[in-house]
Motif scaffolding. Sequence first.
Motif, PDB file in Angstrom:
ATOM      1  N   TRP A  95       0.245  -5.725  -3.184  1.00  0.00           N
ATOM      2  CA  TRP A  95      -0.182  -5.072  -1.945  1.00  0.00           C
ATOM      3  C   TRP A  95      -0.147  -3.547  -2.036  1.00  0.00           C
ATOM      4  O   TRP A  95      -0.965  -2.873  -1.392  1.00  0.00           O
ATOM      5  N   MET A  96       0.717  -3.013  -2.839  1.00  0.00           N
ATOM      6  CA  MET A  96       0.756  -1.540  -2.924  1.00  0.00           C
ATOM      7  C   MET A  96      -0.514  -1.004  -3.595  1.00  0.00           C
ATOM      8  O   MET A  96      -1.080  -0.008  -3.160  1.00  0.00           O
ATOM      9  N   PRO A 101       6.718 -11.808   4.929  1.00  0.00           N
ATOM     10  CA  PRO A 101       6.455 -10.585   5.723  1.00  0.00           C
ATOM     11  C   PRO A 101       7.371  -9.413   5.361  1.00  0.00           C
ATOM     12  O   PRO A 101       8.238  -9.004   6.132  1.00  0.00           O
ATOM     13  N   LEU A 102       7.166  -8.875   4.186  1.00  0.00           N
ATOM     14  CA  LEU A 102       7.984  -7.741   3.715  1.00  0.00           C
ATOM     15  C   LEU A 102       7.780  -6.520   4.600  1.00  0.00           C
ATOM     16  O   LEU A 102       6.635  -6.128   4.858  1.00  0.00           O
ATOM     17  N   TRP A 153      -5.141 -11.877  -4.859  1.00  0.00           N
ATOM     18  CA  TRP A 153      -3.720 -11.996  -5.208  1.00  0.00           C
ATOM     19  C   TRP A 153      -3.588 -11.582  -6.666  1.00  0.00           C
ATOM     20  O   TRP A 153      -4.517 -11.738  -7.453  1.00  0.00           O
ATOM     21  N   HIS A 154      -2.457 -11.085  -7.027  1.00  0.00           N
ATOM     22  CA  HIS A 154      -2.179 -10.709  -8.423  1.00  0.00           C
ATOM     23  C   HIS A 154      -3.240  -9.738  -8.985  1.00  0.00           C
ATOM     24  O   HIS A 154      -3.563  -8.765  -8.347  1.00  0.00           O
ATOM     25  N   ALA A 196       7.546  -2.721   5.887  1.00  0.00           N
ATOM     26  CA  ALA A 196       6.902  -1.472   5.424  1.00  0.00           C
ATOM     27  C   ALA A 196       5.448  -1.688   5.026  1.00  0.00           C
ATOM     28  O   ALA A 196       4.704  -0.729   4.882  1.00  0.00           O
ATOM     29  N   LYS A 197       5.036  -2.962   4.841  1.00  0.00           N
ATOM     30  CA  LYS A 197       3.647  -3.196   4.432  1.00  0.00           C
ATOM     31  C   LYS A 197       2.661  -2.623   5.453  1.00  0.00           C
ATOM     32  O   LYS A 197       1.674  -1.974   5.091  1.00  0.00           O
ATOM     33  N   ILE A 198       2.906  -2.871   6.727  1.00  0.00           N
ATOM     34  CA  ILE A 198       1.958  -2.442   7.754  1.00  0.00           C
ATOM     35  C   ILE A 198       2.003  -0.915   7.897  1.00  0.00           C
ATOM     36  O   ILE A 198       0.952  -0.252   7.945  1.00  0.00           O
ATOM     37  N   THR A 226       1.043 -10.103  -3.851  1.00  0.00           N
ATOM     38  CA  THR A 226       2.133  -9.395  -4.531  1.00  0.00           C
ATOM     39  C   THR A 226       1.724  -7.989  -4.978  1.00  0.00           C
ATOM     40  O   THR A 226       2.570  -7.152  -5.264  1.00  0.00           O
TER      41      THR A 226
END
Lengths: 247, 243
Positions: free
Chosen positions: A164-165, A186-187, A135-136, A189-191, A162
């Motif tokens: 993830w990109m 669950p934002l 994370w971070h 476009a992540k998958i 946060t």
Amino acid sequence: MTIIDAHAHQGKWFILTEKTGLDDILAIMRNYEIEKAVLSSSLAIINDLEAGNRELALAMKTRPELFGYLMLNPNYMELSLREMARYLPDEKCLGLKLYSEGYIAQPLDCAGHCRFLEVLCEKYPRKNVVLFHCWHQSVSRLLGLARSFPNVKFIMGHMGGTEWMEAVAGAAKAENVYLEISSGYPLRAKIEDAVRIAGVEKILYGSDLPLIDPASSLGMVLDAEISEEAKEKILYKNAVGLFRFDG
Amino acid sequence: MDANTYFGFWPKHEVDVSIDCLRRTMDRHGVEKFVSLSLKGIFYDYEEGNQETLREAKKDERLIPAATVDLRKYYGEGKVVRQCLEQGFKLIRLFPNLQGWPLNYAPFFRLLDEVAEAKMPLMITLIIQPSGTHCLGMITDIARLTSAWRSPVIISSFDHFYYPEILSVLETNSNIHMDSSLFNTPDSYQLFASRGYAGRIVFGSNAPLYYFASASLGLDRADISEDQKKMIRSENLERLLRL
């Protein structure tokens, strides 16, 4: 669709949830058609390493659908090395769970973690799967470790959270880094981004059960605009290969 | 019914959250009505955003318009909420964490006076863009500031870190309600329903910014009665917004 959960826990957390017993976990797994789950001990992560690992080892013995990650704590090097010798030979112990920052107050790429990875490579090369809570700022540290230990398969927990990109871009360049998708946020476009940039073979379903309902990350996969074949790989097939469930 | 959707443009990562995408998502998941607002009103200009929301609501009767007020710009003119009500908005939505203003903030107190006077339902969102930090105490403050209200206040997009706080205020403040968009522990619905609060939950998804199925699956498979699920899916929101 049958599911393997690459990120679950045994034990309680410091949040208000009442379904933390083993029977609860097994019932939730049935509710979501989770065939197998790989757990680490929350007691070992948050507080008592030895007691937590012991509880998990006992729990796995009689439950064929449960497998484990051994938690180690770099603040307790001798104890952690003894834990490796005690539990890693167990066929149901599939690798390591390592934490960083908060609970153990050590950075992800600390000297202790590096020592654990060296021992893993030397003595337990078939248990070379390591799930890092990530994370971070931990993402760049994990990518650095992945370069230093090319024979270890690193699972980036929460897909970097946060960050993830950055995690997705990093996994695309590192052959030995996998993205585990559990998230309470669950934002969209992540998958799709992870599949497009890092490749579907790099992505693993994880729930973070019992901290998070499996619905959160399962919904991400089911709703994602990717092929049914890709969904099956994320939910099941990739984990079969990584954890050698096919023998 | 979905109490918590958006449309427009999301600047923090590349994702389609257009009105067409929102409609497709609602169609695919069988949502009959959805409360929505333009993201332009949150990020850029709330008056322009509110007008955009109204225009889309006029084109599609499934869209229940929510207005927002940006408290980085509002200072208490005394007419904003009444105007929103007259224009046909059903709900006022506020985003303190996303916009970076505190609850101990004079413009917020003045807006609350306006909302109370107009008796409009109010929804306050805690988390949209996850940051890893939590602002415990916000729900307590909101409950204290609205304790004399009869009109509903819906706390939206809060996760398991806030459960003790919301349970405490649900017991003492009958106007406090919650949306389910970040109900993330396996027993969230059961936790609230078993304590008699099924009537205080409205289903929300944060779609299309979040995956809709992440929210809907949790409710579908929750260990509560079908009657309670029906309340959460539509009846509670219909009552609160007087639809």
